[in-house]
Scaffold this motif. Sequence first.
Motif, short mmCIF file in Angstrom:
data_model
loop_
_atom_site.label_atom_id
_atom_site.label_comp_id
_atom_site.label_asym_id
_atom_site.label_seq_id
_atom_site.Cartn_x
_atom_site.Cartn_y
_atom_site.Cartn_z
N ILE A 92 -1.77 0.42 12.52
CA ILE A 92 -2.90 1.33 12.45
C ILE A 92 -3.18 1.69 10.97
CG2 ILE A 92 -2.46 2.38 14.71
CD1 ILE A 92 -1.27 4.83 13.19
N THR A 93 -4.39 2.18 10.73
CA THR A 93 -4.71 2.76 9.41
C THR A 93 -5.08 4.23 9.60
OG1 THR A 93 -7.02 2.09 9.66
CG2 THR A 93 -5.61 0.63 8.35
N ARG A 94 -4.75 5.04 8.62
CA ARG A 94 -5.24 6.42 8.51
C ARG A 94 -5.56 6.62 7.03
NH1 ARG A 94 -5.33 5.68 13.13
NH2 ARG A 94 -4.26 6.78 14.83
N ILE A 152 -2.45 -7.71 2.66
CA ILE A 152 -2.75 -7.78 1.23
C ILE A 152 -2.52 -6.41 0.58
CG2 ILE A 152 -5.22 -7.24 1.53
CD1 ILE A 152 -5.79 -9.28 -0.72
N SER A 153 -2.66 -5.35 1.37
CA SER A 153 -2.51 -4.00 0.84
C SER A 153 -1.08 -3.68 0.44
CB SER A 153 -2.98 -2.97 1.88
OG SER A 153 -4.35 -3.15 2.16
N ARG A 154 -0.15 -4.57 0.76
CA ARG A 154 1.24 -4.29 0.38
C ARG A 154 1.39 -4.24 -1.14
NH1 ARG A 154 1.29 -9.78 0.42
NH2 ARG A 154 2.99 -10.92 -0.63
N GLY A 156 -0.53 -2.54 -2.93
CA GLY A 156 -1.07 -1.24 -3.36
C GLY A 156 -2.58 -1.28 -3.32
N ASN A 157 -3.18 -0.43 -2.49
CA ASN A 157 -4.64 -0.41 -2.34
C ASN A 157 -5.13 1.03 -2.35
OD1 ASN A 157 -7.27 -1.28 -1.85
ND2 ASN A 157 -6.99 -1.24 0.39
N ILE A 158 -6.14 1.29 -3.15
CA ILE A 158 -6.72 2.64 -3.24
C ILE A 158 -7.06 3.16 -1.84
CG2 ILE A 158 -8.75 3.93 -4.00
CD1 ILE A 158 -8.73 2.36 -6.56
N GLY A 159 -6.65 4.37 -1.54
CA GLY A 159 -6.95 4.97 -0.24
C GLY A 159 -5.94 4.64 0.85
N GLN A 160 -4.87 3.89 0.47
CA GLN A 160 -3.93 3.44 1.50
C GLN A 160 -2.47 3.64 1.07
OE1 GLN A 160 -5.39 -0.68 2.58
NE2 GLN A 160 -5.64 0.35 4.54
N THR A 161 -2.14 4.79 0.54
CA THR A 161 -0.74 5.06 0.18
C THR A 161 0.19 4.79 1.36
OG1 THR A 161 -1.26 6.69 -1.51
CG2 THR A 161 0.89 6.91 -0.45
N ASP A 199 -12.14 -4.84 14.16
CA ASP A 199 -12.68 -3.48 14.21
C ASP A 199 -12.06 -2.62 13.10
OD1 ASP A 199 -14.24 -4.10 16.31
OD2 ASP A 199 -13.00 -3.14 17.84
N MET A 200 -10.78 -2.85 12.81
CA MET A 200 -10.09 -2.05 11.79
C MET A 200 -10.82 -2.15 10.44
SD MET A 200 -6.22 -2.48 10.30
CE MET A 200 -5.25 -1.71 11.59
N VAL A 201 -11.18 -3.36 10.08
CA VAL A 201 -11.85 -3.58 8.78
C VAL A 201 -13.32 -3.19 8.88
CG1 VAL A 201 -12.58 -5.39 7.19
CG2 VAL A 201 -10.19 -5.29 7.96
N1 CAA Z 1 -12.09 1.81 -6.90
C1 CAA Z 1 -12.35 2.81 -7.76
N2 CAA Z 1 -12.57 4.08 -7.37
C2 CAA Z 1 -12.50 4.36 -6.07
C3 CAA Z 1 -12.23 3.37 -5.11
C4 CAA Z 1 -12.03 2.05 -5.57
N3 CAA Z 1 -11.76 1.04 -4.72
N4 CAA Z 1 -12.24 3.94 -3.89
C5 CAA Z 1 -12.50 5.24 -4.08
N5 CAA Z 1 -12.66 5.48 -5.40
C6 CAA Z 1 -12.97 6.76 -6.03
C7 CAA Z 1 -14.36 7.19 -5.59
O1 CAA Z 1 -15.37 6.64 -6.46
C8 CAA Z 1 -14.28 8.69 -5.73
O2 CAA Z 1 -14.44 9.05 -7.11
P1 CAA Z 1 -15.15 10.42 -7.52
O3 CAA Z 1 -14.28 11.50 -6.98
O4 CAA Z 1 -15.18 10.35 -9.00
O5 CAA Z 1 -16.50 10.37 -6.88
C9 CAA Z 1 -12.84 8.99 -5.33
O6 CAA Z 1 -12.10 7.78 -5.53
C10 CAA Z 1 -12.72 9.43 -3.88
O7 CAA Z 1 -13.18 8.34 -3.04
P2 CAA Z 1 -14.15 8.59 -1.79
O8 CAA Z 1 -15.36 9.35 -2.22
O9 CAA Z 1 -14.38 7.26 -1.15
O10 CAA Z 1 -13.24 9.53 -0.91
P3 CAA Z 1 -13.33 9.76 0.65
O11 CAA Z 1 -12.36 10.83 0.94
O12 CAA Z 1 -14.71 9.86 1.13
O13 CAA Z 1 -12.77 8.38 1.28
C11 CAA Z 1 -11.24 6.63 1.68
C12 CAA Z 1 -11.50 7.95 0.95
C13 CAA Z 1 -11.24 6.84 3.20
C14 CAA Z 1 -9.86 6.14 1.25
C15 CAA Z 1 -12.32 5.60 1.32
O14 CAA Z 1 -12.43 5.50 -0.09
C16 CAA Z 1 -12.02 4.23 1.87
O15 CAA Z 1 -12.24 3.96 3.02
N6 CAA Z 1 -11.54 3.33 1.03
C17 CAA Z 1 -11.17 1.96 1.43
C18 CAA Z 1 -9.73 1.89 1.82
C19 CAA Z 1 -9.40 0.49 2.28
O16 CAA Z 1 -9.51 -0.48 1.52
N7 CAA Z 1 -8.99 0.34 3.54
C20 CAA Z 1 -8.71 -0.96 4.10
C21 CAA Z 1 -8.82 -0.81 5.62
S1 CAA Z 1 -8.67 -2.35 6.45
C22 CAA Z 1 -7.04 -2.70 6.39
O17 CAA Z 1 -6.24 -1.94 5.97
C23 CAA Z 1 -6.59 -4.04 6.91
C24 CAA Z 1 -5.82 -4.74 5.89
O18 CAA Z 1 -4.69 -5.11 6.13
C25 CAA Z 1 -6.44 -5.06 4.58
#
Ligand code: CAA
Length: 253
Positions: A92-94, A152-154, A156-161, A199-201
Amino acid sequence: MQVHNNVIAITGGAQGLGLAIAEHLAQQGAKLALIDLNAGQLEAASAKLADYQTEIRIYAANVADEAQVEQTFNQIQQDFGQLHALINNAGITRDGMFIKAKDGVVSQKMSLSQWQSVIDVNLTGTFLCGREAACKMIENAQPGCIINISSISRAGNIGQTNYSASKAGVAAMTVTWAKELARFGIRSVAIAPGFIGTDMVLSMKPEALSKIEGMIPAGRLGTPQEIAHTVAYLLENDYMNGRVIEMDGGLRL
Ligand code: CAA
């Protein structure tokens, strides 16, 4: 290892990548044990795969719950009498920023429950299912294969600590198991998918998704079938062990 007629358990098998993997393996005549949290989706998956002339059984269980996982693998052993492979796919993702702040004022931080829920399913779930599957393979004195789905996120990916940490852990467990389980004839390999059209992506924030899509050298998202194809290859090739196969269209985060 051959796929045809062998018993393969798939966690998260009722949807997304897990279901695509199930369909690909069913086409090749594998006997499948589909494990998923969602009983309704399991029934639907079983109905979808009914045309393939092979044995498919479903098991509703939470992979993060030790007792449920032990019970499920005991049941699979009882139903099929053997277990040749496990596809450790449930995840899952959160997503959320680690910390959000402006002008020195913190407005939001990743909650402990956001962290824990992802660690529980992705890391602990993979650990528990891998452990129970390996026990059965060893007790049956049969060679086996465990395929873990990392990401791929292993790296390190922004938003996915939370998710990145869990998937790095999955990759590390894969290598550890390859070293520990080789003496029992059990291989352990992982796939690190990039951004695949599940759906996740597709439920990602649209701006984030289109930014990522623009970075993929292959010029598109991957398909679940491309991951399923890799699963079959890893099962069939007995020299593949202890490695993480990157299936990401050339993307580097
Ligand atoms: N690069 C640079 N800056 C980024 C960034 C990035 N990739 N992502 C976010 N930021 C910055 C934003 O510009 C913003 O900056 P400001 O405060 O200066 O405006 C700040 O970080 C906060 O970002 P958000 O406005 O997007 O914050 P939010 O709370 O609305 O959303 C989030 C946060 C939910 C993490 C959203 O950014 C997001 O969905 N990010 C993508 C995460 C991701 O890649 N998930 C993969 C899911 S699929 C999967 O996981 C399957 C797999 O195996 C790959």
